[in-house]
Design an enzyme around this catalytic site. Structure first.
Site, PDB file in Angstrom:
ATOM      1  CE  LYS A  45      20.854  -8.601   4.448  1.00 60.09           C
ATOM      2  NZ  LYS A  45      20.880  -8.128   5.846  1.00 60.09           N
ATOM      3  CB  ALA A  70      14.116  -4.307  12.365  1.00 55.31           C
ATOM      4  CG  LEU A  73      18.425 -11.891   8.396  1.00 56.18           C
ATOM      5  CD1 LEU A  73      18.147 -13.176   9.163  1.00 56.18           C
ATOM      6  CD2 LEU A  73      19.931 -11.703   8.233  1.00 56.18           C
ATOM      7  CG  ASN A 127      23.538 -14.351  11.047  1.00 57.93           C
ATOM      8  OD1 ASN A 127      23.574 -14.461  12.273  1.00 57.93           O
ATOM      9  ND2 ASN A 127      22.724 -13.505  10.439  1.00 57.93           N
ATOM     10  CB  CYS A 130      18.851 -16.896  12.423  1.00 58.17           C
ATOM     11  SG  CYS A 130      20.161 -17.973  11.851  1.00 58.17           S
ATOM     12  CE  LYS A 165      28.385 -10.803  12.221  1.00 57.18           C
ATOM     13  NZ  LYS A 165      28.120 -10.036  11.009  1.00 57.18           N
ATOM     14  N   GLY A 244      31.526  -1.388  15.545  1.00 59.22           N
ATOM     15  CA  GLY A 244      31.846   0.024  15.681  1.00 59.22           C
ATOM     16  C   GLY A 244      33.207   0.431  15.169  1.00 59.22           C
ATOM     17  CB  THR A 266      27.389   0.971  11.502  1.00 60.70           C
ATOM     18  OG1 THR A 266      26.579  -0.153  11.858  1.00 60.70           O
ATOM     19  CG2 THR A 266      26.565   2.230  11.619  1.00 60.70           C
TER      20      THR A 266
HETATM   21  C1  FMN Z   1      21.796  -2.896   8.204  1.00 57.06           C
HETATM   22  C2  FMN Z   1      22.558  -4.063   8.776  1.00 57.06           C
HETATM   23  C3  FMN Z   1      22.363  -5.325   8.232  1.00 57.06           C
HETATM   24  C4  FMN Z   1      23.067  -6.433   8.730  1.00 57.06           C
HETATM   25  N1  FMN Z   1      22.878  -7.664   8.175  1.00 57.06           N
HETATM   26  C5  FMN Z   1      23.625  -8.728   8.603  1.00 57.06           C
HETATM   27  C6  FMN Z   1      23.505 -10.004   7.968  1.00 57.06           C
HETATM   28  O1  FMN Z   1      22.770 -10.191   6.986  1.00 57.06           O
HETATM   29  N2  FMN Z   1      24.243 -11.039   8.481  1.00 57.06           N
HETATM   30  C7  FMN Z   1      25.105 -10.871   9.543  1.00 57.06           C
HETATM   31  O2  FMN Z   1      25.758 -11.839   9.956  1.00 57.06           O
HETATM   32  N3  FMN Z   1      25.249  -9.655  10.142  1.00 57.06           N
HETATM   33  C8  FMN Z   1      24.533  -8.604   9.696  1.00 57.06           C
HETATM   34  N4  FMN Z   1      24.688  -7.361  10.292  1.00 57.06           N
HETATM   35  C9  FMN Z   1      25.619  -7.224  11.437  1.00 57.06           C
HETATM   36  C10 FMN Z   1      26.976  -6.646  10.993  1.00 57.06           C
HETATM   37  O3  FMN Z   1      27.633  -7.493  10.076  1.00 57.06           O
HETATM   38  C11 FMN Z   1      27.888  -6.411  12.211  1.00 57.06           C
HETATM   39  O4  FMN Z   1      28.092  -7.615  12.896  1.00 57.06           O
HETATM   40  C12 FMN Z   1      27.294  -5.388  13.191  1.00 57.06           C
HETATM   41  O5  FMN Z   1      26.629  -4.358  12.511  1.00 57.06           O
HETATM   42  C13 FMN Z   1      28.358  -4.758  14.106  1.00 57.06           C
HETATM   43  O6  FMN Z   1      29.344  -4.077  13.347  1.00 57.06           O
HETATM   44  P1  FMN Z   1      29.309  -2.476  13.072  1.00 57.06           P
HETATM   45  O7  FMN Z   1      29.119  -1.821  14.395  1.00 57.06           O
HETATM   46  O8  FMN Z   1      30.632  -2.172  12.436  1.00 57.06           O
HETATM   47  O9  FMN Z   1      28.165  -2.225  12.153  1.00 57.06           O
HETATM   48  C14 FMN Z   1      23.985  -6.256   9.804  1.00 57.06           C
HETATM   49  C15 FMN Z   1      24.172  -4.969  10.345  1.00 57.06           C
HETATM   50  C16 FMN Z   1      23.484  -3.873   9.833  1.00 57.06           C
HETATM   51  C17 FMN Z   1      23.730  -2.523  10.431  1.00 57.06           C
END
Ligand code: FMN
Length: 303
Positions: A45, A70, A73, A127, A130, A165, A244, A266
């Site tokens: 995280k 949303a 973080l 990340n 931000c 990222k 995805g 996800t």
């Molecule tokens: C609930 C949630 C929290 C996330 N928190 C972060 C985060 O703290 N830092 C980050 O770089 N990306 C964060 N992401 C983005 C994911 O790492 C990823 O880039 C994005 O969800 C696309 O991948 P997916 O479609 O497989 O979920 C978060 C995504 C979700 C759904």
């Protein structure tokens, strides 16, 4: 020879399936589902200098083929991570990629200094989706100059492999990728979420207290795949695909587009074992076809 082994710059991974930041906690939450040390790695995280509560709920909602989040973080902060989470991850032999975020370059460097002093952190993932408070809140990841500045400063502060990222919301994503590469990144990870909104038609109330949230899940995959393809063409450093990935075939799509590894996000909410199932499916596919993951990479015929 292990057909799943991949190299991300100097970092050797036993396989190319990682857990995506923010969707896998600190790895320990998945105890009882599978041994997370089997994954190529886990991206923590997002960690900040101070702990954060995040946004007011509701902070997630489902959408067609995906979800909006949303979370804001929320995290335990870097100190608690190093004290309470990292020792167990280290003991278990988990490959840990520490995902970090901050609102200034100096704070990115402070986080880097703190994490570089620990054993058991194998790479940093910045990340950069931000806001930079000193630049009027412009997101680092939307501006090649700001993205390069934060990458360069972190690069100077650590010998750890440095992954950056990508924000999918930058105007010219390959330009940001090239700027970050020139500033010393070892790899790019792509992509982060794309902002969206959802309103309940009965009540007229926004489904997220924050009004907007990041879209993730299968809805994102074609966009992520396009961006990965563009980045692979634009830079010489490795690109890791995210967006995805829910099945082994989704992962293969990213390898064909040139990604050296994938992150599963996800999909882990619907099935906590999703990443492990993708890993097992990939091992089976490589054996059946008599190929290594590296041989699959970049072999998309229309690219
Ligand atoms: C609930 C949630 C929290 C996330 N928190 C972060 C985060 O703290 N830092 C980050 O770089 N990306 C964060 N992401 C983005 C994911 O790492 C990823 O880039 C994005 O969800 C696309 O991948 P997916 O479609 O497989 O979920 C978060 C995504 C979700 C759904």
């Amino acid at each position: 020879m292990n057909p799943l082994a991949v190299k991300v710059g100097t970092l050797e991974l036993t396989n190319p399936v990682l857990a995506a930041s923010g969707t896998f906690g600190y790895g320990l939450e998945f105890d009882g589902f599978f041994d997370v040390a089997e994954l190529g790695g886990i991206c923590t995280k997002g960690l900040s200098l101070a702990p954060r509560q995040g946004n007011t709920p509701p902070r997630i909602c489902e959408t067609p083929a995906g979800m909006l989040n949303a979370i804001g973080l929320a995290n335990v902060g870097v100190e608690a991570f190093c004290r309470e989470k990292l020792p167990t991850l280290r003991e278990r032999g988990v490959t840990v990629i520490a995902n970090v975020f901050a609102s200034s370059v100096d704070d990115f460097v402070r986080l880097t200094d703190r994490l570089s002093g620990e054993t058991g952190v194998h790479a940093l993932e910045l990340n950069i989706s931000c806001p930079n408070v000193k630049e009027g809140g412009i997101e680092f990841g939307k501006d090649p100059r700001l993205a390069a500045e934060v990458t360069r400063s972190v690069r100077q502060a650590t010998d750890l492999p440095l992954w950056v990222k990508m924000s999918p919301e930058a105007g010219d994503i390959p330009e940001v990728g090239r700027a970050v590469e020139a500033a010393g990144a070892d790899a790019l990870t792509a992509i982060n979420t794309i902002r969206g909104t959802s309103i309940d038609p009965e009540t007229g109330i926004n489904r997220l207290h924050n009004r907007t949230g990041g879209l993730s899940g299968p809805a994102l995959r074609p966009i992520a795949l396009r961006i990965v393809s563009e980045l692979v063409a634009a830079v010489s450093i490795p690109v890791i695909g995210i967006g995805g990935v829910s099945t082994v075939n989704d992962a293969v799509e990213f390898f064909l587009a040139g990604a050296v590894a994938v992150q599963v996000g996800t999909a882990s909410f619907a099935d906590p074992c999703a990443a492990k199932k993708i890993l097992d499916g990939l091992a089976e596919l490589c054996t059946r076809r008599g190929v290594t993951v590296t041989e699959l990479t970049g072999n998309g015929r229309t690219l």
